[in-house]
Enzyme design. Structure first.
Site, PDB file in Angstrom:
ATOM      1  N   ASP A 462      25.168 -13.163  -7.161  1.00 46.64           N
ATOM      2  CA  ASP A 462      26.443 -13.846  -7.013  1.00 46.64           C
ATOM      3  C   ASP A 462      26.398 -14.896  -5.915  1.00 46.64           C
ATOM      4  OD1 ASP A 462      29.403 -13.881  -7.623  1.00 46.64           O
ATOM      5  OD2 ASP A 462      29.486 -13.368  -5.486  1.00 46.64           O
ATOM      6  N   GLU A 515      23.788 -17.132 -10.197  1.00 42.91           N
ATOM      7  CA  GLU A 515      25.058 -17.835 -10.386  1.00 42.91           C
ATOM      8  C   GLU A 515      25.037 -19.007  -9.407  1.00 42.91           C
ATOM      9  OE1 GLU A 515      29.838 -17.656  -9.820  1.00 42.91           O
ATOM     10  OE2 GLU A 515      28.454 -16.761  -8.411  1.00 42.91           O
TER      11      GLU A 515
END
Length: 793
Positions: A462, A515
């Site tokens: 993330d 990401e």
């Protein structure tokens, strides 16, 4: 000097020795012990309670005995939690005159030593300290009898055991290269010298002292000070009798003398939030996924089918535990045909509304849904169903909770020492100090931990962009350039490269996914290959294609009459499609915070919204790259997702009037996955430009996109998306001349999906009339707002 009193027999017949300040071995002398309280002194005279009496020369043939009592300085440090080596003071130690036994048991009424036939009462020195000098030549195996409120408890002495961490562990920790750090630090049930207990170890280099406390001490940490092991900053203690299920924390004395109670950073199990204690854990799960693991590495993920269903476990079916989810989730995902699930963060987090993206327990699955073994059971069942398990992993930042990582030992430790580098500008959290080797070790080992201990098949990392740039969400003056004058966070780059290299080396078949929302060069390039920027690749296996997601959703949100002016938003992704290995994500982030659900982004009435939704999914599944769809979007949920109640499953209730509309979309997703998995052209050459050919990418006036996908053998699939709300008859599409006929493989306008059934039930044969630069063409009837797939008949 007093003489030794004769031994007496207790009720059990064992020899009982009364040890007090006057007890010593026969023919030995000793100095007077330090008084418990300071006597009246002459002003200016030294305090005998704080002054060690120097040893006096012994008469010829006699050995001088010493006081067994804890010295005043050590006593003070033990009472205040600032002793770095309690084992050097407490326990049993050979001294002139015998063996000195010292115990620190606050609130105890009495303490005795038992060894074989010997029992000796220790003298109460006050403040919980007990001691005696016994006329022994060697330190025996012994136990303590501790009396609380008139009840005698027999227990082992934690301070008679050698360190439980070896030199190799400490060396690797000091170097920041312990790839199985969780096996060294944290709480581990073990047996030492035949005694069962739990070894506790924690990294706290700035602490003046560390004590372990928990339910087994009634949350009074005084009795169990830990020892510091060299210069590594690691504190360790083996506590006999503590086992599986015990609650614990570390009481840390900060550099300023204040104390803080902290959860274990490497706890493998935690209490259910909002409770914050760590729990001693022993795994007993027996894995049954050997077949899955054996073939996991057979095909690289970017050359295999890879269709992902993103799930927030606490809200997928609210109220279900890990084990209950294991009975429902694998069956549903198998029925829908997805190859993988991606779990939003499962590591422990205090606030459910963060969805797991503000982690406090990096090594513990959230206790909201069960134990770590329960989570293993869920992963095991998914593997047995042939479904890979990806997990969101959050190494960018952590929350500021006072019982967790923030200023863990009284100073910045896991976070950067520069407040400007430590504070995350967007989320009110703290960023990790990626330049500190122990912090990198904590995170790299954590990535390995989930893959090795929980058999996770992939980590979606993330917020990578926030890690890579020093000026991320910062204004000029709020950040400092790197040593080369640039904005790149060189420490974060090195960390991500090390993490990826380590995971791929240790865990065959695992994939890491970034990401990353910028144009950073080489996210999925190997770490040893430098790019134009001079950096080696970050080493990820796949990268989320955020550009495709934003552009294509923007196009789809336009009314069809205006789409001709935005045609490039659907074609631009092919300009850079092969710059990285991509995942096409329609994730939870796109259906929350006022962004509306996927079907609600679409223009038009309800029929047109669903038709757009279906056509878009058909385009997405045919586009180069892997697919990811968030739960609820597979059946065209109209409302935004909420973690409080999860997907609107009631839309699929036959009693609901529009149930057929939602079930039709779900049936389409199931069929998309089935045809996708059976058609290598759609996934085998996702990263090879030779696997894609535009037929027409410029038919803006018609809102038409047509392209070919080819597998390793050259076998094609033709995808045609028509994103206008009209039927186009006899629409000519150029095709390769070596295919004698084309059969419809999938049509999003089929009646069973809720469409108008404008389909091609019979094979379509090419005509020798050229179109789109090709010598042959076919004529199709294009349904409104649809995607049609055709393959050689």
């Amino acid at each position: 000097m007093t003489s030794k009193k004769p031994a007496a027999r207790n009720k059990s017949g064992k020899t009982r020795t009364k040890a007090d300040t006057g007890t010593t071995a026969e023919k030995k002398t000793r100095e007077p012990r330090e008084p418990t309280q300071t006597p009246t002194q002459t002003p200016g005279a030294p305090d005998p309670a704080k002054t060690r009496v120097p040893p006096q020369p012994a008469p010829p043939g006699l050995e001088v005995a010493v006081s067994p009592a804890v010295h005043a300085a050590d006593r003070e440090r033990l009472l205040h939690g600032t002793h770095h080596d309690p084992h050097a003071v407490l326990g049993a130690h050979p001294v002139p005159g015998g063996v000195a036994f010292r115990a620190f048991r606050p609130h105890a009424e009495a303490v005795a030593v038992v060894s074989g036939e010997l029992r000796a009462d220790l003298h109460d020195d006050g403040d919980g300290f007990f001691s005696a000098l016994l006329p022994l030549t060697d330190v025996p195996a012994y136990r303590l009898l501790v009396t609380y409120d008139g009840t005698v408890h027999e227990t082992e002495d934690a301070y008679r055991f050698l360190p439980t961490l070896g030199d190799l562990d400490l060396h690797l920790i000091g170097e920041g290269r312990h790839e199985q750090l969780w096996r060294a630090l944290g709480a581990h049930v073990t047996t030492r010298q035949g005694v069962a207990g739990t070894r506790f170890a924690v990294w706290a280099p700035n602490a003046r002292g560390v004590r372990v406390t928990g339910g087994f001490t009634f949350w009074d940490g005084t009795a169990f000070p830990m020892r510091s092991l060299g210069g590594t900053g690691v504190w360790e203690l083996f506590v006999p009798g503590v086992g599986e299920g015990e609650l614990y924390k570390f009481e840390i004395t900060r550099p300023d003398g204040s104390r803080t109670l902290r959860a274990d950073p490497l706890a493998r199990r935690t209490e259910v939030p909002p409770a914050t204690s760590s729990i001693v854990h022993v795994s007993t799960h027996e894995w049954d996924d050997a077949e899955w693991l054996a073939r996991r590495a057979d095909t690289p993920p970017h050359e295999a089918p890879f269709s992902v269903y993103e799930v927030h476990l606490p809200s997928w079916r609210p109220g279900l535990t890990y084990r209950q989810l294991a009975e429902q989730l694998p069956a549903y995902v198998s029925e829908m045909g997805f190859t993988h699930v991606e779990l939003m963060p499962v590591a422990e987090h205090p606030f459910g509304g963060s969805w797991g993206y503000q982690v406090t327990g990096f090594y513990a699955p959230t206790a909201r849904l069960g134990t770590p073994d329960d989570f293993k059971y869920l992963v095991d069942r998914l593997h047995q169903a042939g479904i890979g398990v990806l997990m969101d992993w959050v190494p960018a930042h952590f929350p500021r909770d006072a019982w967790a990582l923030a200023e863990f030992d009284g100073r910045p430790l896991y976070e950067h020492h520069d407040p400007r580098r430590a504070a995350h500008p967007d989320w009110g959290t703290l960023e990790f100090d990626f330049g500190r080797r122990e912090v990198r070790n904590f995170l790299v080992a954590n990535a390995v931990y989930w893959c090795e201990e929980f058999h996770i098949d992939g980590l979606r990392v993330d917020a990578v962009a926030s890690m890579l740039y020093l000026d991320y969400s910062r204004e000029p003056g709020q950040w400092t350039p790197n040593e080369h004058g640039g904005r790149e966070n060189l420490d974060a780059v090195a960390f991500l490269q090390e993490m990826n290299a380590t995971v791929y080396r240790r865990c065959p078949g695992v994939v890491t996914i970034a990401e990353e929302s910028t144009a950073w060069d080489g996210v999925t390039r190997p770490t040893h290959q430098k790019g134009p920027s001079g950096f080696g690749g970050l080493g990820f296996g796949l990268k989320w294609n955020m550009g495709w997601m934003h552009d294509s959703l923007r196009y789809m949100s336009h009314d069809p009459v205006h789409r001709r002016y935005h045609h490039g938003e659907m074609t631009f992704s092919m300009v850079y499609a092969y710059s990285e290995n991509y995942v096409l994500p329609i994730s939870h982030d796109e259906v929350v915070h006022g962004k509306r659900s996927l079907v609600s982004k679409m223009p038009g009435d309800w029929w047109q919204q669903r038709a757009n939704h279906r056509a878009y999914l058909g385009f997405m599944w045919a586009h180069p790259g892997k697919q990811l769809l968030f739960m609820g979007q597979e059946f065209a949920q109209g409302a935004e997702w909420s973690e409080a109640h999860g997907p609107d499953w009631w839309l699929l209730d036959p009693a609901y009037g529009a149930e057929a509309d939602h079930r039709g979309v779900r049936d389409l997703v199931r069929d998309l996955n089935a045809v996708y998995r059976a058609t290598p052209a759609l996934w085998q050459r996702d990263t090879d430009p030779g696997g894609f050919e535009w037929i027409t990418g410029d038919a803006a006036d018609d809102n038409v996109f047509a392209f070919l996908r080819r597998d390793a053998d050259g076998t094609p699939l033709l995808a045609v998306s028509h994103l206008a709300p009209v039927v186009r008859h006899d629409y000519r599409i150029g095709v390769p001349e070596d295919v004698p006929a084309w059969a419809e493989a999938l049509n999003t306008d089929a009646a069973r999906y809720g469409g108008g059934e404008v389909t091609h039930p019979e094979p379509v044969k090419p005509e020798p009339q050229g179109a789109h630069g090709r010598p042959a063409s076919i004529r199709l009837t294009l349904p409104p707002l649809s995607t049609v797939w055709l393959r050689p008949a």
